[in-house]
Design a protein around this motif. Structure first.
Motif, short mmCIF file in Angstrom:
data_model
loop_
_atom_site.label_atom_id
_atom_site.label_comp_id
_atom_site.label_asym_id
_atom_site.label_seq_id
_atom_site.Cartn_x
_atom_site.Cartn_y
_atom_site.Cartn_z
N GLN A 88 0.85 -1.20 0.00
CA GLN A 88 0.00 0.00 0.00
C GLN A 88 0.88 1.24 0.00
N TYR A 89 0.44 2.24 -0.80
CA TYR A 89 1.16 3.50 -0.87
C TYR A 89 0.17 4.65 -0.82
N ARG A 90 0.45 5.65 0.00
CA ARG A 90 -0.39 6.84 0.12
C ARG A 90 0.50 8.07 0.08
N SER A 91 0.11 9.06 -0.72
CA SER A 91 0.91 10.28 -0.74
C SER A 91 0.03 11.49 -1.02
N ASN A 92 0.43 12.61 -0.46
CA ASN A 92 -0.15 13.92 -0.74
C ASN A 92 1.00 14.87 -0.99
N ASP A 102 2.94 31.14 -6.15
CA ASP A 102 2.04 30.26 -5.42
C ASP A 102 0.78 30.08 -6.25
N ASP A 103 0.78 29.09 -7.14
CA ASP A 103 -0.36 28.89 -8.03
C ASP A 103 -1.51 28.23 -7.26
N PRO A 104 -2.71 28.18 -7.85
CA PRO A 104 -3.86 27.63 -7.16
C PRO A 104 -3.96 26.12 -7.25
N MET A 105 -2.85 25.43 -7.45
CA MET A 105 -2.87 23.98 -7.57
C MET A 105 -3.39 23.34 -6.28
N GLU A 106 -4.33 22.40 -6.43
CA GLU A 106 -4.80 21.65 -5.29
C GLU A 106 -3.78 20.57 -4.93
N PRO A 107 -3.81 20.08 -3.69
CA PRO A 107 -2.88 19.01 -3.33
C PRO A 107 -3.07 17.78 -4.22
N ASN A 108 -1.97 17.25 -4.72
CA ASN A 108 -2.02 16.02 -5.50
C ASN A 108 -2.16 14.83 -4.56
N LYS A 109 -2.84 13.82 -5.03
CA LYS A 109 -3.09 12.64 -4.20
C LYS A 109 -2.83 11.39 -5.00
N LEU A 138 -5.24 1.74 -8.52
CA LEU A 138 -4.52 3.02 -8.57
C LEU A 138 -5.53 4.16 -8.59
N TYR A 139 -5.36 5.08 -7.64
CA TYR A 139 -6.17 6.31 -7.63
C TYR A 139 -5.20 7.47 -7.60
N GLN A 140 -5.36 8.39 -8.58
CA GLN A 140 -4.47 9.55 -8.66
C GLN A 140 -5.28 10.79 -8.99
N ARG A 141 -5.05 11.85 -8.23
CA ARG A 141 -5.70 13.13 -8.49
C ARG A 141 -4.62 14.19 -8.66
N LEU A 142 -4.66 14.85 -9.81
CA LEU A 142 -3.74 15.95 -10.10
C LEU A 142 -4.57 17.20 -10.27
N GLY A 143 -4.32 18.23 -9.45
CA GLY A 143 -5.12 19.44 -9.51
C GLY A 143 -4.34 20.61 -10.05
N GLY A 145 -5.53 24.30 -10.61
CA GLY A 145 -6.56 25.34 -10.59
C GLY A 145 -7.94 24.74 -10.74
N GLU A 146 -8.68 25.20 -11.76
CA GLU A 146 -10.03 24.70 -11.97
C GLU A 146 -10.05 23.35 -12.70
N SER A 147 -8.90 22.95 -13.22
CA SER A 147 -8.82 21.69 -13.96
C SER A 147 -8.19 20.62 -13.07
N THR A 148 -8.94 19.57 -12.82
CA THR A 148 -8.47 18.47 -11.99
C THR A 148 -8.61 17.17 -12.75
N SER A 149 -7.54 16.40 -12.79
CA SER A 149 -7.53 15.12 -13.49
C SER A 149 -7.56 13.99 -12.47
N ILE A 150 -8.47 13.04 -12.67
CA ILE A 150 -8.60 11.89 -11.77
C ILE A 150 -8.44 10.59 -12.56
N THR A 151 -7.57 9.73 -12.08
CA THR A 151 -7.40 8.39 -12.64
C THR A 151 -7.72 7.38 -11.55
N ASP A 152 -8.61 6.45 -11.86
CA ASP A 152 -9.01 5.43 -10.89
C ASP A 152 -9.18 4.12 -11.65
N VAL A 153 -8.21 3.21 -11.51
CA VAL A 153 -8.19 1.97 -12.30
C VAL A 153 -7.96 0.78 -11.37
#
Length: 211
Positions: A88-92, A102-109, A138-143, A145-153
């Motif tokens: 198991q691996y977890r990261s933020n 300081d851009d408006p990037m959300e925390p990556n997960k 695998l669950y990955q969220r890349l933020g 600003g207003e564009s957020t990419s989610i991968t869940d496989v």
């Protein structure tokens, strides 16, 4: 992962290390072997914070990650061994924008889980078998600003390999079934099935043919 069976008894180690950018790592591991049962477990926690660039500006960022791994196995008899693995691996993480802004990037997960069953068998004579069943997610969220990419496989697989060995031949054959399910895209599934066979023939003392 390490595949060797742990030595007899129980062994535990712990390590703490640090470094630049507020880096701090913790590592704990335990392994043992008693009777027919053996195991190995590790846990790693990593943290990293802000850093200063060449001009002395403080650049805001952070990374927090944790990795856990456990393996439990048993020697059923002298010809059969079974193992179960879970990793198991977890990261933020969050990184500053271009030139330290300081851009408006959300925390990556990023989350990753893997469970695997391995059963190895030796039959009388020259036959060996290896059966593997596995599931990964695998669950990955890349933020951005207003564009957020989610991968869940989710990936599932089942494979079996049979090996025959004698003085002149090593014949390997088997199959693998694999399915990928995209949980983030209406649970679309992609399934593959494959079969294989190969013979390594030693037809002379210094010659081996592998078709």
């Amino acid at each position: 992962f390490r595949s060797a069976v742990p030595d007899k008894g129980v062994h535990t180690t712990a390590t703490i290390s640090g470094g630049s950018f507020g880096t701090l790592n913790y590592l704990v591991s335990n392994e043992g072997n008693t009777g027919k049962v053996f195991w190995r477990a590790t846990y790693l926690n990593q943290k990293q914070g802000n850093y200063a660039d060449g001009a002395g500006h403080d650049i805001g960022q952070y990374y927090k990650g944790a990795t856990g791994s456990i393996m439990v196995g048993a020697n059923i008899n002298e010809d059969n061994q079974i193992r179960v693995y879970h990793d198991q691996y977890r990261s933020n993480s969050r990184y500053s924008g271009a030139l330290g802004t300081d851009d408006p990037m959300e925390p990556n997960k990023l989350n990753w889980d893997s469970t695997r069953l391995l059963w190895t068998s030796h039959f009388k004579g020259a036959w060996d078998n290896r059966l593997t069943a596995q599931q990964n997610r695998l669950y990955q969220r890349l933020g951005y600003g207003e564009s957020t990419s989610i991968t869940d496989v989710t990936t599932r697989s089942l494979a079996d390999q049979l090996t025959f060995t004698d003085d002149y031949n090593t014949v390997v054959g088997g199959f693998e079934w694999r399915q990928d399910e995209t949980n983030s895209m209406n649970h679309i599934k992609l399934t593959n099935m494959s079969y294989y066979m190969q013979d390594e023939w030693k037809f002379a003392p210094k010659w081996t043919l592998t078709p």
